[in-house]
Scaffold this active site. Structure first.
Site, short mmCIF file in Angstrom:
data_model
loop_
_atom_site.label_atom_id
_atom_site.label_comp_id
_atom_site.label_asym_id
_atom_site.label_seq_id
_atom_site.Cartn_x
_atom_site.Cartn_y
_atom_site.Cartn_z
N CYS B 70 56.75 79.59 46.98
CA CYS B 70 56.52 78.71 48.13
C CYS B 70 57.16 79.32 49.37
O CYS B 70 56.58 79.33 50.45
CB CYS B 70 57.14 77.33 47.88
SG CYS B 70 56.73 76.57 46.32
N CYS B 73 55.41 82.06 51.72
CA CYS B 73 54.52 81.61 52.81
C CYS B 73 55.25 80.70 53.79
O CYS B 73 55.13 80.86 54.99
CB CYS B 73 53.32 80.86 52.25
SG CYS B 73 52.13 81.89 51.40
N CYS B 108 48.32 73.52 46.40
CA CYS B 108 48.88 74.80 46.86
C CYS B 108 49.18 75.70 45.66
O CYS B 108 48.89 76.89 45.67
CB CYS B 108 50.15 74.54 47.66
SG CYS B 108 50.30 75.55 49.13
N CYS B 174 53.72 38.87 45.57
CA CYS B 174 55.15 39.05 45.31
C CYS B 174 55.85 39.67 46.52
O CYS B 174 56.86 39.16 46.99
CB CYS B 174 55.37 39.98 44.11
SG CYS B 174 55.28 39.14 42.52
N HIS B 175 55.32 40.80 47.02
CA HIS B 175 56.11 41.64 47.91
C HIS B 175 56.00 41.27 49.39
O HIS B 175 56.82 41.69 50.19
CB HIS B 175 55.77 43.11 47.68
CG HIS B 175 56.08 43.55 46.28
ND1 HIS B 175 57.36 43.73 45.82
CD2 HIS B 175 55.27 43.82 45.22
CE1 HIS B 175 57.32 44.10 44.54
NE2 HIS B 175 56.07 44.15 44.16
N ARG B 212 55.67 54.08 39.53
CA ARG B 212 56.19 52.76 39.85
C ARG B 212 55.06 51.75 40.01
O ARG B 212 55.15 50.61 39.56
CB ARG B 212 57.03 52.85 41.13
CG ARG B 212 57.78 51.57 41.44
CD ARG B 212 58.84 51.33 40.38
NE ARG B 212 59.37 49.97 40.42
CZ ARG B 212 58.78 48.92 39.86
NH1 ARG B 212 57.62 49.05 39.22
NH2 ARG B 212 59.35 47.73 39.92
N CYS B 216 54.15 48.18 37.85
CA CYS B 216 53.85 46.87 38.40
C CYS B 216 52.50 46.40 37.87
O CYS B 216 52.33 45.23 37.55
CB CYS B 216 53.81 46.93 39.92
SG CYS B 216 55.24 46.15 40.69
#
Lengths: 110, 255
Positions: B70, B73, B108, B174-175, B212, B216
């Site tokens: 990585c 570049c 990439c 809920c959120h 995550r 839910c």
């Protein structure tokens, strides 16, 4: 890399005065597989935990402990030492596969 | 015309439903115990830093047919990747769709490094993503104003308000409507994506926002989308817009 052990984070004050009590904190990456969990076929996954940790200062033991199944993955340990002189701290972890990981750090007393 | 319709429907939706006012927005960290917050805030105790260290060494490890890293570049990540995670997901011209940070890293790896792409949720991909995202820590979430993203973001908001699963709940119920209250013994946070990838104590390991969200979804007994599903990227796009201006916390710790 040794066994399931990958990396360790070790943290303590870079410099201390003679007589100071310093805190040393270590964090090791390890799955700490308890030996009680079944895999998706219902077979128990063999236990693979770090079972021994020790820290030496100039060859003298500072702190050591045995670890057991109920300890979380990536175990964190903190302990204290009285700064007496400059020297080398050696950290050593041993796991169930017999692998040993060792890290060395220089400690300076002003 | 189509864009105008989307804007209209977006405006109508936000007027009808309660969005969290900017001064009441709280990071997930604000709902945690003081101990867990202290664990996140100290790099010597934050277990996600182990993954970040792994990512740092992967950044300069040569891989693939071209034996390139990585860093070959992009140079040092501290400068080239600063602020990047705060702007993702971004529009990917090649696929004509938005792409999330992990997806960009993997594309990439595949096309530039010509290496085997990393599996979703693999330690390597999480480590690289966490290392890149760390370079944006403390910077405000800054979703791009790219017009090509608008329809996908609207789709993300639609999913956010869509009831699903056997419990027939939407994310918003809920959120947006009940944050700060309890679900069982756990506080309901506002679901801001500003700390991912996170180290979740429950997982005893690292995980992405998609992991995550899948949690839910199975919580409301829905069929979770597979990793890499476009729906997840659309949702993330909306969530980043919803969290615009909040500071990035990566690598976060969550209970």
């Amino acid at each position: 890399m040794a066994g399931s052990m990958g990396r360790a984070l070790i943290n303590f004050p870079p410099k201390a005065r003679k007589g100071d009590v310093i805190e040393i904190r270590t964090l090791l990456s390890h799955p700490m597989e308890t030996g009680f969990r079944p895999d998706s076929y219902g077979r128990l996954i063999p236990r693979d935990i770090v079972n021994r940790f020790e820290c030496l200062f100039n060859g003298e033991p500072v702190f050591a402990c045995d670890l057991f199944s109920a300890i979380s993955a990536n175990p964190f340990m903190a302990f204290t030492m009285t700064a007496t002189q400059s020297g080398e701290l050696v950290f050593r972890w041993k796991d169930d596969t017999g692998a040993v990981m060792e890290e060395k750090r220089r400690f300076e007393v002003e | 015309m189509r864009a105008a319709l989307f804007v209209l429907s977006l405006g109508a939706a936000s007027a009808a439903l309660a969005e969290i006012p900017a001064d009441q927005r709280k990071s997930g960290a604000d709902f945690m115990s003081a101990q867990t917050r202290a664990m996140q805030n100290d790099d010597a105790t934050n277990p996600a830093m182990l993954s970040v260290l792994d990512g740092e060494s992967r950044w300069s490890a040569k891989a693939g047919a071209g034996a390139k890293s990585c860093a070959d570049c992009h140079g040092p990540a501290e400068t080239s990747m600063k602020g990047v995670a705060a702007r993702y997901p971004a529009f990917d011209a090649e696929s004509g769709r938005p792409i999330d940070l992990a997806g960009r890293i993997n594309s990439c790896v595949e096309t530039r490094q010509q290496a085997q792409p990393l599996k979703p949720e693999s330690p390597g991909l999480l480590a690289l993503t966490a290392y890149v995202a760390l370079q944006s820590r403390g910077m405000p979430v800054a979703p791009p104003s790219d017009e090509r993203l608008a329809s996908f973001r609207a789709r993300g908001e639609e999913l956010w308000r869509q009831r699903f699963g056997q419990l027939n709940f939407s994310c918003a119920q809920c959120h947006d409507d009940n944050w700060g209250r309890k679900l069982g013994s756990a506080p309901i946070p506002q679901a801001h994506p500003n700390a991912y990838p996170i180290y979740r104590l429950d997982w005893q390991g690292m995980g992405s926002l998609q992991r995550r969200l899948r949690n839910c979804m199975s919580g409301v007994r829905a069929n979770a989308y597979p990793y890499g599903a476009p729906e997840f990227v659309d949702l993330e796009l909306y969530l980043m817009q919803r969290a615009a201006g909040m500071p990035m916390e990566t690598p976060g710790v969550r209970p």
